[in-house]
Enzyme design. Structure first.
Site, PDB file in Angstrom:
ATOM      1  N   HIS A  92      94.884 -29.015  85.866  1.00  0.00           N
ATOM      2  CA  HIS A  92      95.600 -29.235  87.120  1.00  0.00           C
ATOM      3  C   HIS A  92      94.847 -30.227  87.993  1.00  0.00           C
ATOM      4  CE1 HIS A  92      98.767 -26.197  86.781  1.00  0.00           C
ATOM      5  NE2 HIS A  92      97.885 -25.524  86.057  1.00  0.00           N
ATOM      6  N   CYS A 149     100.172 -29.476  82.839  1.00  0.00           N
ATOM      7  CA  CYS A 149     100.077 -28.112  82.300  1.00  0.00           C
ATOM      8  C   CYS A 149     101.323 -27.744  81.481  1.00  0.00           C
ATOM      9  CB  CYS A 149      99.803 -27.131  83.428  1.00  0.00           C
ATOM     10  SG  CYS A 149      99.181 -25.550  82.822  1.00  0.00           S
ATOM     11  N   GLU A 159      95.723 -31.508  90.712  1.00  0.00           N
ATOM     12  CA  GLU A 159      95.892 -31.180  92.137  1.00  0.00           C
ATOM     13  C   GLU A 159      94.989 -30.034  92.569  1.00  0.00           C
ATOM     14  OE1 GLU A 159      98.061 -30.797  89.785  1.00  0.00           O
ATOM     15  OE2 GLU A 159      98.583 -28.676  89.731  1.00  0.00           O
TER      16      GLU A 159
END
Lengths: 251, 205
Positions: free
Chosen positions: B185, B81, B187
């Site tokens: 993202h 990001c 994660e």
């Protein structure tokens, strides 16, 4: 194409989920981690945890819940209920939350939206707004709908966007628990006013209601509370129905 | 010494990144220590907040040279990001110059006819335009979770390995030698996102 999001909301009381789901493959419907994993396996797009105790002890257990859930479920997590300061928010983010929703505290002191947004970024700050229709206007309520304000919701949504909120969680108190559909008139008006995502909440009783909120209310996401918890519908059923009706959904 | 350093730029969601990488390799650390970073086999630069904030923190913590040296060493780097956006020369989001490892700039997502809200927030399809080890086991048009208001526009389009479509088609992943970067993202992108951490961990060993 960006997909519309389906977001289960879990009410947490002293570290346990209340109003849990009744699906047969859930062993302990009160265990937040098990439920979060279940919803994740059902391809929920995000999860919201709402702390309904909001006592000091309740808060501590909520932090543990967030820590545990964020170690096993890798989708965005929002935490709300009783967040009053930047420090409250920092503790939640460090525990593993990705977003924090601000409701009553932002009405009392709107600077908290700006402060949190500057500190952590607008994407972390969800403005939760509870409204009730009165005549031609929608009025903002606080403290879980107990206290009436003199704030017009259509002005307040613009305000929170300017203050730095990254998203709005909009609950229609008239529709909440009614099972007769979302307030699509309100949703559409708000979606035309603001340029940040809006999550629709309150009123779902059938698959058609979810479709209508996304299609006619132009909501970006749906908060699925009781309709999913009570085992009336699974996230998968919801998603399959919406795909069939040409809504962009992630499977 | 850790296998993987997660760069602590003071303002990022490094806790979520750590929890994801923990699943594949516990030998990781959130750090801004030169020795720990230099001795790691891989570096992750997470990012939340704004490019100016991150660049200021990088400057205050004297991390600029460490990142550039790590890149020169040829060891894998994964940027996420805002961690991706700071690799560029400049950004419309702020006034501070970026690291300039990648030629090009970071631009505001256009609000076409008010139909597209900014930030671009939610799950969107990643079109894989080039093969990369980081995407091993992931098929094209898989959904990943995005949250951003600015997008990277590299001068050399050859380094783009993934794209997404939101009001315009935009760069969503790049690879330049040992440098990997994604706008979304991983994660927060469920099992497909975790695959990226699993792949990265394989790339360092």
């Amino acid at each position: 194409m960006l997909t519309k999001r389906i977001i289960p909301c879990l009410d947490i009381d002293k570290g346990r989920v209340v109003k849990g789901v009744n699906f047969i493959n859930i062993k302990d419907a009160g265990d937040p981690t098990e439920l979060a994993e279940f919803y994740n396996s059902e391809v929920a797009d995000e999860l919201v945890f709402l702390d309904i105790t909001a006592t000091h002890e309740g808060r501590k257990t909520l932090i543990d819940v967030v820590k545990k859930v964020s170690s096993v479920v890798f989708i965005p997590l929002t935490v709300g209920g009783g967040i009053r300061t930047i420090n409250d928010m920092r503790i939640m983010l460090e525990a593993g939350a990705d977003k924090v929703s601000l409701n009553s505290s932002a009405i009392k002191n709107s600077a908290i939206i700006t402060d949190c947004s500057k500190e952590f970024g607008a994407q972390c700050v969800v403005s939760a707004i509870d409204v009730k229709k009165e005549g031609d206007d929608w009025i903002v309520y606080t403290h879980g709908g107990r206290n009436k304000t003199n704030i017009n919701a259509l002005e307040w949504v613009k305000n929170v966007e300017e203050l730095g909120a990254g998203e709005i969680l909009l609950t229609s108190m008239d529709k909440d628990g009614s099972n007769n559909g979302y307030d699509n008139e309100l949703l559409e008006k708000v979606n035309n006013i603001v340029n940040i995502p809006v999550i629709a909440s309150g009123g779902a009783g059938s698959l058609k209601h979810l479709y209508e909120a996304l299609k006619f209310g132009k909501a970006d996401a749906i908060l699925a509370a009781s309709i999913c918890h009570f085992g009336i519908l699974s996230i998968k059923e919801v998603k399959n129905y919406l795909i069939k009706n040409k809504i962009n959904i992630r499977l | 010494m850790p296998d993987i350093s997660i760069l602590n730029t003071k303002s990022a969601n490094f806790h979520s990144v750590k929890k994801a990488i923990d699943l594949y390799n516990k030998q990781n650390i959130i750090t801004s220590d030169i020795n720990e970073i230099n001795n790691s086999k891989g570096l992750i630069i997470p990012g939340v907040s704004s490019t100016d904030t991150v660049m200021q923190n990088i400057k205050d913590l004297n991390l600029e040279k460490i990142i550039l040296d790590f890149y020169s060493s040829g060891k894998p780097i994964l940027c996420i990001c805002v961690g991706m956006q700071i690799l560029f020369e400049n950004s419309e989001e702020g006034v501070k110059p970026g690291l300039g490892i990648i030629e090009g700039s970071v631009k505001k997502i256009p609000k076409l006819k008010n139909k597209f809200k900014v930030p671009h927030m939610g799950w969107n399809q990643l079109e894989l335009v080039k093969e990369s080890e980081i995407f091993k086991g992931i098929s094209t048009n898989t959904n990943f979770y995005f949250v951003h208001s600015y997008f990277c526009d590299p001068l050399d389009e050859e380094i783009i390995i993934g794209k997404t479509n939101y009001s315009i088609q935009m760069c969503a992943a790049i690879q330049k030698n040992n440098l990997l970067a994604v706008q979304f993202h991983p994660e927060k992108s469920g099992k497909d996102g975790l695959k990226i951490y699993e792949n990265f961990n394989k790339m360092i060993s």
